[in-house]
Design a protein around this motif. Sequence first.
Motif, PDB file in Angstrom:
ATOM      1  N   ILE A   6     -18.210  25.317  33.479  1.00  0.00           N
ATOM      2  CA  ILE A   6     -17.429  26.256  33.514  1.00  0.00           C
ATOM      3  C   ILE A   6     -17.027  27.277  32.264  1.00  0.00           C
ATOM      4  O   ILE A   6     -17.198  28.539  32.440  1.00  0.00           O
ATOM      5  CB  ILE A   6     -16.163  26.137  34.370  1.00  0.00           C
ATOM      6  N   VAL A   7     -16.599  26.554  31.184  1.00  0.00           N
ATOM      7  CA  VAL A   7     -16.293  27.062  30.115  1.00  0.00           C
ATOM      8  C   VAL A   7     -17.447  27.897  29.513  1.00  0.00           C
ATOM      9  O   VAL A   7     -17.477  29.108  29.031  1.00  0.00           O
ATOM     10  CB  VAL A   7     -15.662  26.187  29.136  1.00  0.00           C
ATOM     11  N   ASP A   8     -18.670  27.087  29.747  1.00  0.00           N
ATOM     12  CA  ASP A   8     -19.800  27.676  28.936  1.00  0.00           C
ATOM     13  C   ASP A   8     -20.289  29.049  29.876  1.00  0.00           C
ATOM     14  O   ASP A   8     -20.830  29.844  29.180  1.00  0.00           O
ATOM     15  CB  ASP A   8     -21.040  26.859  29.195  1.00  0.00           C
ATOM     16  N   GLY A   9     -19.773  29.220  31.165  1.00  0.00           N
ATOM     17  CA  GLY A   9     -20.179  30.248  31.986  1.00  0.00           C
ATOM     18  C   GLY A   9     -19.141  31.522  31.777  1.00  0.00           C
ATOM     19  O   GLY A   9     -19.648  32.581  32.341  1.00  0.00           O
ATOM     20  N   VAL A  10     -18.234  31.309  31.054  1.00  0.00           N
ATOM     21  CA  VAL A  10     -17.195  32.411  31.260  1.00  0.00           C
ATOM     22  C   VAL A  10     -17.614  33.517  30.210  1.00  0.00           C
ATOM     23  O   VAL A  10     -17.951  33.289  28.948  1.00  0.00           O
ATOM     24  CB  VAL A  10     -15.998  31.752  30.734  1.00  0.00           C
ATOM     25  N   SER A  11     -17.785  34.652  30.660  1.00  0.00           N
ATOM     26  CA  SER A  11     -18.287  35.856  29.828  1.00  0.00           C
ATOM     27  C   SER A  11     -16.985  36.419  28.912  1.00  0.00           C
ATOM     28  O   SER A  11     -15.920  36.408  29.372  1.00  0.00           O
ATOM     29  CB  SER A  11     -18.830  36.909  31.006  1.00  0.00           C
ATOM     30  N   ALA A  12     -17.441  37.181  28.082  1.00  0.00           N
ATOM     31  CA  ALA A  12     -16.512  37.799  27.368  1.00  0.00           C
ATOM     32  C   ALA A  12     -15.716  39.032  28.063  1.00  0.00           C
ATOM     33  O   ALA A  12     -14.306  39.150  28.124  1.00  0.00           O
ATOM     34  CB  ALA A  12     -17.241  38.772  26.211  1.00  0.00           C
ATOM     35  N   GLU A  13     -16.233  39.680  29.110  1.00  0.00           N
ATOM     36  CA  GLU A  13     -15.478  40.582  29.796  1.00  0.00           C
ATOM     37  C   GLU A  13     -14.611  39.646  30.816  1.00  0.00           C
ATOM     38  O   GLU A  13     -13.352  40.254  31.068  1.00  0.00           O
ATOM     39  CB  GLU A  13     -16.489  41.477  30.773  1.00  0.00           C
ATOM     40  N   GLU A  14     -14.873  38.718  31.338  1.00  0.00           N
ATOM     41  CA  GLU A  14     -14.337  37.930  31.964  1.00  0.00           C
ATOM     42  C   GLU A  14     -12.898  37.395  31.278  1.00  0.00           C
ATOM     43  O   GLU A  14     -11.890  37.747  31.954  1.00  0.00           O
ATOM     44  CB  GLU A  14     -14.933  36.650  32.575  1.00  0.00           C
TER      45      GLU A  14
END
Lengths: 496, 845
Positions: free
Chosen positions: B785-793
């Motif tokens: 999940i952490v790897d998939g978190v985008s900067a915008e998010e």
Amino acid sequence: MVYQNQILNLGKTLKNVLDFDKLKFCFECGICTASCPVAELIPENYNPRTLLHNLLSGSVDMLKSAELWLCAWCNRCHNHCPQKINLPEIFQTLRKFAVEHGYFEGFYKALSIIREKIPLPASSCYVCFHPERVIGDRKLVNKAIKDIILDYEDNKQKPKSIFEIPGKKVAIIGSGPTGLSAAQDLAKKGYFVTVFEESSFCGGMLRNCIPEYRLSKKIVDCEIKHIEDLGVKIKKNLAIGENLKIGKLFQDYDAVLVATGAHVEKTLGVKGEELKGVFYALDFLEKSNLKKIEVHGRVLVVGGGDVAIDCARTALRVGAKEVSVLYRRSKDEMPANIWEVNEAREEGVNFEFLVAPTRIIGENGNVVGVECVQNELSEVDDSGRRYPVAVQGSEFELKANFVVIAVGQFPSIDFLPKTVDVTKDHRVAVNPFTLETTTACVFAGGDVASGPATLMEALLAGKQAAVTIDCYLQSSGLDSFDKISAKKLESEDCDK
Amino acid sequence: MISNVLSKSKEDLRIGVYVCHCGKNIAGSVDCEKVSKFASDLPGVVLSKHNLYTCSDPGQETIKKDIAKHNLNRVVVASCTPRLHEPTFRRTCEEAGLNKYLFEMANIREHCSWVHLYEPEKATEKAKDLVQMAVARAALLKPQEESTVPVARKTLVIGGGVAGIQAALDLADTGYKVYLVEKTPSIGGKMAQIDKTFPTMDCSICILAPKMSDVGKHPNIELLANSEVVDVSGYIGNFTVKVKKKPRHVSKDCTACGDCVKVCPVEVPNEFETGLSSRKAVYIPFAQSVPALYLIDEKSCIGLDNNTCGACKEACGPKVIDFTEKEKEVSLDVGTIIVATGLDVFDPAGLTEYGYLRFSNTITSMEFERLINAGGPTGGRLVRPSDMSVPKTVVFIQCIGSRSDSKGNPYCSNVCCMNTIKDALLIKEHWPDVKIHVLYLDIRAFGKGFEDLFRRAKEEGVMFTRGLPAEIFEDSKSGSLYLIGENTLENKKYKIEADLVVLSVGLEPRKDSDVVKRLLRLSKTTDGFFMEAHPKLRPVDTPTGGVFLAGCAEAPKDIKDSVTQASAAAGRAGILMSKGSVTVEAITPLMVSDNCKGCSLCEKVCPYNAITVDKESKEATVVEAACSGCGTCGAECPFEAIEMRHFTDEQIFAQVDVATAEDANKKIIAFCCNWCSYAGADFAGVSRMQYPPAARIIRTMCSGRVSTKFVERAFARGAAAVLVAGCHLNDCHYINANYQTKKRVERLWKKMERLGLDKNRLQLAWISAAEGQKFALKMKEMQAIVDGVSAEELEKSVKGFMPRSRVVVKKSEKAIEKTVECLTPEIQSLVCKKRSLPKDVGVKY
């Protein structure tokens, strides 16, 4: 490809591709091997427990081993395993690796082992071993089976030791897999073997009920021919009891093997089973094999065993638009082989679980639908599965043009003398190790003694029976067999 | 960042940091020297050291000396889990004159070095973070005074098996009052049913019966047989227990003449004889029963309800039978409780391949005990049930219901191997010609004298074959059984024909153990047995203070171990009671009366009803003796009117802030409850289960302490993900506080949804102390999940959760409505209710 490295450790690879659940720790209890019919047939060539052990510690050479190809997919090891290790799936994965890497040696080696040691080898390949499940190229598989098994030179040779033991004759009732397997072994040992077949075709379930798409009848013919070449006589259209008194067999032969299988269909016991468009499984399969049947519209198959799946898949092939299988328990309790079920799903067969028919609805004598009831599972019963109980007021109707009832079969054994004991569930009572019945010189094996089972188990029973009959005829022969009692049998108990 | 935190603290901080190598346990993957150097530069730290074993005597001495020499007023030790050595170091501090609540630990072993064995650099970075978090928290710690509560000098022992009997006798002999509650009509338990004991081959009932009668006669023991514990309230030293006494219908004056039995017309299976014989509806459980009284079985008696039968009453000479006796409830006040509820025997009916119940000659080892027992239904003559003949071949099958993932339980039941060897020798003793096969997986003869017994069995000619049978077939006529299996040492199949098959069944937790578990707030391991407070150092304590374990309730064990453990439990309970008082950890809440509005939200969520809100003064007060310190009131209070001692908002905020100071977008902030999830993470460490090093674990006593503010703060500071983990829903150590956790997390999920955020970034997990694997898996899952978190998010969540400035409820009604809209539903309703408040009161959210 990651796996092209020759020093690849299979154990590690397996751990990477299979999830933890399938690769649990094995305590080497031996239950898998003990419950495996193939391991019993060819113990020197196949042992699933040691195979797993070698795989986990072995190198890539294991991919070339023949053992990998000798699993017959009966799933008994998985069902019995205290750790629920899914051996068949592990072997399946390994077979895939082998094929991906072009290691076909194991496959060819396995075919020659099957030819040497397993009765009806080609049929077994198609019905049990299923090399085509991983080798996508069916032509290659067919050719390999043809070259290595069917056209093998030695097949055409006469048995070497024939008539070494003069005067001993064995009668086998039933020309199904058990009968043929016993006939082959006994003939090879030099006995006169006569097989009595009620119908006009040989092969029993193998011919009549395994659909053409799974096994070509030409192959069955060819294999029966090989057995006949050994000197086995097959008498067709001879029903014991009707055309031939069983007492006569006792008189004329030194030993009798009852291998009549299980043919009598269980009924559902609901209203409407007499309607037009209602079939029983074996009848349905037999007729469709002979292309004597055509269906259309919606077909409902009742039952959850392998036969039910065969019926459903056959129905699709003989014209059904939509096929649904109704099973009264849930998916986990279903006895059908999981691969068959998956293949059926892929072909478009629907499955309805926890549903039991209560009435078949007819209009003008034709089937138009089935009234069903929703079940729920309660306590575990004698079979170790949870027993289904109808939910009150959950009745509903399903439309159907045809209904196939495949809820199991049991043996027909009325022709046997009274001295042959029968179990509570209408099977011949035998010693499970020797297949002796309670009457001397009479042996019974296959479905007639065990209830419906797989081809491998039938072949195994034939082999076992051959060993026991050989022992019986060699060691004691007729000496221990009380001729007086045999005569008594004839006059009083037999052929009532 | 840390300096911001520190600026809040007014006193002059002098923190000492000690980084422990723990031999190679920590130093193997964490560079302790580097961590120590890093710590020395942290503001407030005056001294930072690293040493080989901080918990050793020299290690503790160093701390003591440093406290005196450097005038330290805070001590931080970075080593193992506080669940192990916090008490040790607290004592060290106390001895040096420092209040023990000014000590803090960083768990860099279980939560760091052991779970990141192969990533030394990342492990070192994580250790630095953990130390920095501990230092930040330490800066805000306050000295606390602990209060003491008295301990009543009475014990309740639940269960009258051999363990319960031993514990009761030990405590009674010491001089304490003991209540022994037994569910069945007689004490004795499973041991009373067994024929002989291994390895000495003593007669079981012969050595148990004297102890049973001692219990019956002891002046300090009150025996409550045929009774059940139905309710437990209170806390360590002061439990109030309600016990339901089921009616016996036969009074204490019974002379045990047995005249009633002769006339009773009802016959039912005899439980004591495992159903191999029958008994009447009026009966005495067995000859040596204590209390030696008859009783009427309510379920089978036909005279109780409708008076259709009264034969026993008529036949009774002393007239002691009373059909009208009713169930009674008694209330007991005790200081300590010993749980000795025992075990169930595995029921092999589900293993259809072995045909138990289907084949008459397949029996269990418990049935075998009764068959070979001289007092049993056959008078000690070993016969097979189908035709009552002495079997010629007996087969024992081991590991029935044990060591299996799908057919029973995964654990080894500990006693079955020796029990079978004992049984085999017993047969050989009486009938030397009987052939005996033992089909086994492994023979575990590990105890004193066990191997000798095993050798004796081999000498006597018992055949041991490795490999279990796949299936048993029955010859329906002769009743003989056919077994097929593989001898896995020889890779060969065996086929055995047997007259009698004994299934050597395993031991299971009692099916009704959940009741005791709930009443006493105990935990269970994944096996289903009760969990001890520490497997090595506190093996008979439970996480609930004042409650101890004895016998098979804790794990399968033989008689000797049960008795040993019972004495140990008695000893532990005795320590508490001889002291007469116990100190309570100073983690209870303090009410800040200035802030309290009397909204009574805290009163509602308190699992112990320890908070009362005075309706007139609108002020909440805490009954400290009833409070356990879960902190769910502190998390619920919207007005900051509750300060949880030793787990204050500021301290937790400081930990969050430090953890998110650098690379917050790659980190997981994990709030773990002390009893289950934190312990679960410890277990993952002890088991060396490797998982990604993204998590920074913050310990709270209960997941109920985790306020929505903490989670919001973590997101506002850019944390990639947050985990809130607690005990399984009905296993909470604070009754039901974790239901509040669930509610709060659900509320946060809704908010995240409203803000258009990925809900997966906030995870809620129920992880028990035994579920290290689950914790490790969760960590792996969350790494994805952490790897998939985008900067915008991340930006969105930082904005969304940024704390608003104080929202002041203005005087006009319109303004109130406007403000109310932006508040959470709970507070919305609250504010609406509180419109009568002084209008200039600020509502901070």
